[in-house]
Design a protein around this motif. Structure first.
Motif, PDB file in Angstrom:
ATOM      1  N   ALA A  49       0.283  -1.232   0.098  1.00  0.00           N
ATOM      2  CA  ALA A  49      -0.219  -0.082   0.198  1.00  0.00           C
ATOM      3  C   ALA A  49       0.624   1.014  -0.145  1.00  0.00           C
ATOM      4  N   ILE A  50       0.858   2.260  -0.514  1.00  0.00           N
ATOM      5  CA  ILE A  50       0.893   3.593  -0.844  1.00  0.00           C
ATOM      6  C   ILE A  50      -0.211   4.321  -0.208  1.00  0.00           C
ATOM      7  N   PHE A  51       0.181   5.141   0.396  1.00  0.00           N
ATOM      8  CA  PHE A  51      -0.049   6.660   1.356  1.00  0.00           C
ATOM      9  C   PHE A  51       0.086   7.666   0.950  1.00  0.00           C
ATOM     10  N   VAL A  52      -0.306   9.080   0.525  1.00  0.00           N
ATOM     11  CA  VAL A  52       0.544   9.946   0.504  1.00  0.00           C
ATOM     12  C   VAL A  52      -0.736  11.243   1.149  1.00  0.00           C
ATOM     13  N   ASP A  53       0.024  11.525   1.889  1.00  0.00           N
ATOM     14  CA  ASP A  53      -1.229  12.449   2.541  1.00  0.00           C
ATOM     15  C   ASP A  53      -0.169  14.669   2.703  1.00  0.00           C
ATOM     16  N   LEU A  54      -1.109  15.268   2.654  1.00  0.00           N
ATOM     17  CA  LEU A  54      -0.879  16.682   1.971  1.00  0.00           C
ATOM     18  C   LEU A  54      -0.214  17.354   3.280  1.00  0.00           C
ATOM     19  N   ARG A  74      -6.583  19.588  -6.433  1.00  0.00           N
ATOM     20  CA  ARG A  74      -6.655  19.337  -7.817  1.00  0.00           C
ATOM     21  C   ARG A  74      -5.406  18.615  -8.612  1.00  0.00           C
ATOM     22  N   SER A  75      -4.400  19.908  -8.616  1.00  0.00           N
ATOM     23  CA  SER A  75      -3.266  18.825  -9.643  1.00  0.00           C
ATOM     24  C   SER A  75      -2.515  17.946  -8.553  1.00  0.00           C
ATOM     25  N   PHE A  76      -2.891  18.272  -6.809  1.00  0.00           N
ATOM     26  CA  PHE A  76      -1.931  16.990  -6.510  1.00  0.00           C
ATOM     27  C   PHE A  76      -2.828  15.619  -6.400  1.00  0.00           C
ATOM     28  N   ILE A  77      -4.088  15.824  -5.669  1.00  0.00           N
ATOM     29  CA  ILE A  77      -4.413  14.663  -6.498  1.00  0.00           C
ATOM     30  C   ILE A  77      -4.715  13.711  -7.908  1.00  0.00           C
ATOM     31  N   SER A  78      -4.741  14.979  -8.950  1.00  0.00           N
ATOM     32  CA  SER A  78      -5.159  14.280  -9.889  1.00  0.00           C
ATOM     33  C   SER A  78      -4.216  13.572 -10.493  1.00  0.00           C
ATOM     34  N   GLU A  79      -2.864  13.684 -10.323  1.00  0.00           N
ATOM     35  CA  GLU A  79      -1.888  13.909 -10.696  1.00  0.00           C
ATOM     36  C   GLU A  79      -0.645  12.549  -9.419  1.00  0.00           C
ATOM     37  N   THR A  80      -1.180  12.599  -8.360  1.00  0.00           N
ATOM     38  CA  THR A  80      -0.943  11.312  -7.983  1.00  0.00           C
ATOM     39  C   THR A  80      -1.410   9.905  -8.110  1.00  0.00           C
ATOM     40  N   LEU A  81      -3.022  10.344  -8.514  1.00  0.00           N
ATOM     41  CA  LEU A  81      -3.809   9.262  -8.745  1.00  0.00           C
ATOM     42  C   LEU A  81      -3.071   8.632 -10.411  1.00  0.00           C
ATOM     43  N   GLU A  82      -2.188   9.686 -10.788  1.00  0.00           N
ATOM     44  CA  GLU A  82      -2.270   9.035 -12.343  1.00  0.00           C
ATOM     45  C   GLU A  82      -0.575   8.271 -12.360  1.00  0.00           C
ATOM     46  N   ILE A  83      -0.029   8.216 -11.121  1.00  0.00           N
ATOM     47  CA  ILE A  83       1.134   7.586 -10.445  1.00  0.00           C
ATOM     48  C   ILE A  83       0.645   6.512  -9.923  1.00  0.00           C
ATOM     49  N   ARG A  97      -8.732   9.891   0.492  1.00  0.00           N
ATOM     50  CA  ARG A  97      -9.376  10.307   1.878  1.00  0.00           C
ATOM     51  C   ARG A  97      -9.200  11.792   2.104  1.00  0.00           C
ATOM     52  N   GLY A  98     -11.071  12.890   2.285  1.00  0.00           N
ATOM     53  CA  GLY A  98     -10.592  13.662   2.235  1.00  0.00           C
ATOM     54  C   GLY A  98      -8.806  14.609   1.063  1.00  0.00           C
ATOM     55  N   ASP A  99      -7.884  14.972   1.752  1.00  0.00           N
ATOM     56  CA  ASP A  99      -6.392  15.661   1.068  1.00  0.00           C
ATOM     57  C   ASP A  99      -5.736  14.077   0.957  1.00  0.00           C
ATOM     58  N   CYS A 100      -6.025  12.483   1.409  1.00  0.00           N
ATOM     59  CA  CYS A 100      -5.039  11.873   1.023  1.00  0.00           C
ATOM     60  C   CYS A 100      -5.459  11.262   0.234  1.00  0.00           C
ATOM     61  N   VAL A 101      -4.307  10.582  -0.453  1.00  0.00           N
ATOM     62  CA  VAL A 101      -4.884   9.688  -2.199  1.00  0.00           C
ATOM     63  C   VAL A 101      -4.291   8.781  -1.099  1.00  0.00           C
ATOM     64  N   TYR A 102      -4.179   7.106  -1.741  1.00  0.00           N
ATOM     65  CA  TYR A 102      -3.630   5.725  -1.823  1.00  0.00           C
ATOM     66  C   TYR A 102      -4.182   4.619  -2.380  1.00  0.00           C
ATOM     67  N   GLY A 103      -3.390   4.128  -2.321  1.00  0.00           N
ATOM     68  CA  GLY A 103      -3.444   2.443  -3.877  1.00  0.00           C
ATOM     69  C   GLY A 103      -3.378   1.422  -3.083  1.00  0.00           C
ATOM     70  N   ILE A 104      -3.448   0.413  -2.796  1.00  0.00           N
ATOM     71  CA  ILE A 104      -3.573  -0.647  -2.889  1.00  0.00           C
ATOM     72  C   ILE A 104      -3.078  -1.696  -3.961  1.00  0.00           C
ATOM     73  N   TYR A 105      -1.778  -2.587  -3.161  1.00  0.00           N
ATOM     74  CA  TYR A 105      -1.311  -3.851  -4.877  1.00  0.00           C
ATOM     75  C   TYR A 105      -1.509  -4.509  -4.768  1.00  0.00           C
ATOM     76  N   SER A 106      -1.320  -5.917  -5.613  1.00  0.00           N
ATOM     77  CA  SER A 106      -2.075  -7.005  -5.257  1.00  0.00           C
ATOM     78  C   SER A 106      -0.043  -7.428  -5.322  1.00  0.00           C
ATOM     79  N   THR A 107       1.301  -7.698  -4.743  1.00  0.00           N
ATOM     80  CA  THR A 107       2.215  -7.886  -4.855  1.00  0.00           C
ATOM     81  C   THR A 107       2.926  -9.286  -3.525  1.00  0.00           C
ATOM     82  N   PRO A 108       2.847 -10.385  -4.662  1.00  0.00           N
ATOM     83  CA  PRO A 108       3.403 -12.020  -4.880  1.00  0.00           C
ATOM     84  C   PRO A 108       4.388 -11.954  -5.128  1.00  0.00           C
ATOM     85  N   LYS A 109       5.367 -11.440  -5.508  1.00  0.00           N
ATOM     86  CA  LYS A 109       6.396 -11.312  -5.801  1.00  0.00           C
ATOM     87  C   LYS A 109       7.118 -10.071  -5.427  1.00  0.00           C
TER      88      LYS A 109
END
Length: 251
Positions: A49-54, A74-83, A97-109
């Motif tokens: 997981a990656i969480f990015v908080d302003l 909008r700039s921060f959230i949209s480009e963070t989501l792009e990455i 989540r408010g001003d926090c953007v996150y990604g959750i990933y399946s990483t078996p390797k």
């Protein structure tokens, strides 16, 4: 007072959940198909997981003009989501989540964890681009905290049938520690990226292979937060960072 909530029925539903024999399915990867998740099962799989908080967003919202703040967010959230969405095959959930953007990933390797860690480096570099563009408009600069964590996570489906509200809950260190780290980085002298990774040695070894003439070990250091030790770094993507420093020319 007229009670619309049928509490006796509620008691029966809770007892049914508590008495239910939840099956645990261990998987190599987190299923893509939500139909694999039932209300009476749970799935265990390696998760990153990656969480990015302003930083200081509440203060910014009090001090900035609404239009200006909306453009920054909008700039921060949209480009963070792009990455965060660059590793599409590994993504299992993206969110805000408010001003926090996150990604959750399946990483078996191990190599999958490295791919996701590389996203934190890109996000850390992204801030330099954003701040340069904000400065051109006379807007204030931003700071962010990035949390990266991996764990053998237990995932269950929750909600209430018939309400249209259901979601997966992730039980383990991947999500809650990534979130916690995002909230404490770029504070009190800490660097931007906080790490809690089972395979950090593998990640560092691969970064050393990319940078044979650099002292990569010096890029990482430990720190203590709430009686637990984590690793921190402030690595940036060299090509991206050089482009920003060189004036971000389009050609």
């Amino acid at each position: 007072m007229t009670l619309k909530y049928k509490y006796k029925d509620g008691k029966s539903r809770v007892i049914q959940i508590l008495d239910n024999d939840t099956s645990i399915n261990e998987r190599k990867s987190i299923p893509i198909n939500d139909s694999d998740f039932k209300y009476d099962n749970g799935i265990k799989a390696w998760t990153s997981a990656i969480f990015v908080d302003l930083r200081n967003s509440s203060q910014m919202m009090e001090e900035e003009e609404f239009i200006e703040m909306s453009k920054i967010l909008r700039s921060f959230i949209s480009e963070t989501l792009e990455i965060l969405n660059l590793e599409k095959d590994l993504v299992r959930e993206l969110g805000i989540r408010g001003d926090c953007v996150y990604g959750i990933y399946s990483t078996p390797k191990d190599s999958d964890e490295l791919k996701i860690f590389d996203l934190t480096i890109l996000i850390n570099t992204l801030v330099y681009m954003l701040n340069s563009l904000f400065s051109e408009k006379g807007y204030r600069k931003i700071d962010i905290g990035i949390g990266f964590s991996c764990d053998y996570e237990f995932i269950v489906k929750t909600g209430r049938k018939g309400t249209g509200a259901n979601d997966k809950v992730w039980i383990g260190d991947a999500i809650h520690i990534a979130s916690k780290l995002s909230n404490c980085m770029s504070k009190a002298g800490r660097k931007a990226i906080g790490i809690n990774a089972n395979n950090l040695e593998f990640i560092i070894d691969k970064i050393k292979e990319r940078n044979p003439n650099k002292n990569v070990d010096s890029w990482f250091s430990t720190f203590n937060y709430k009686n637990r030790e984590y690793v921190q770094c402030g690595i940036v993507d060299v090509e991206f960072n050089n482009w920003v420093a060189g004036g971000m020319k389009d050609e």
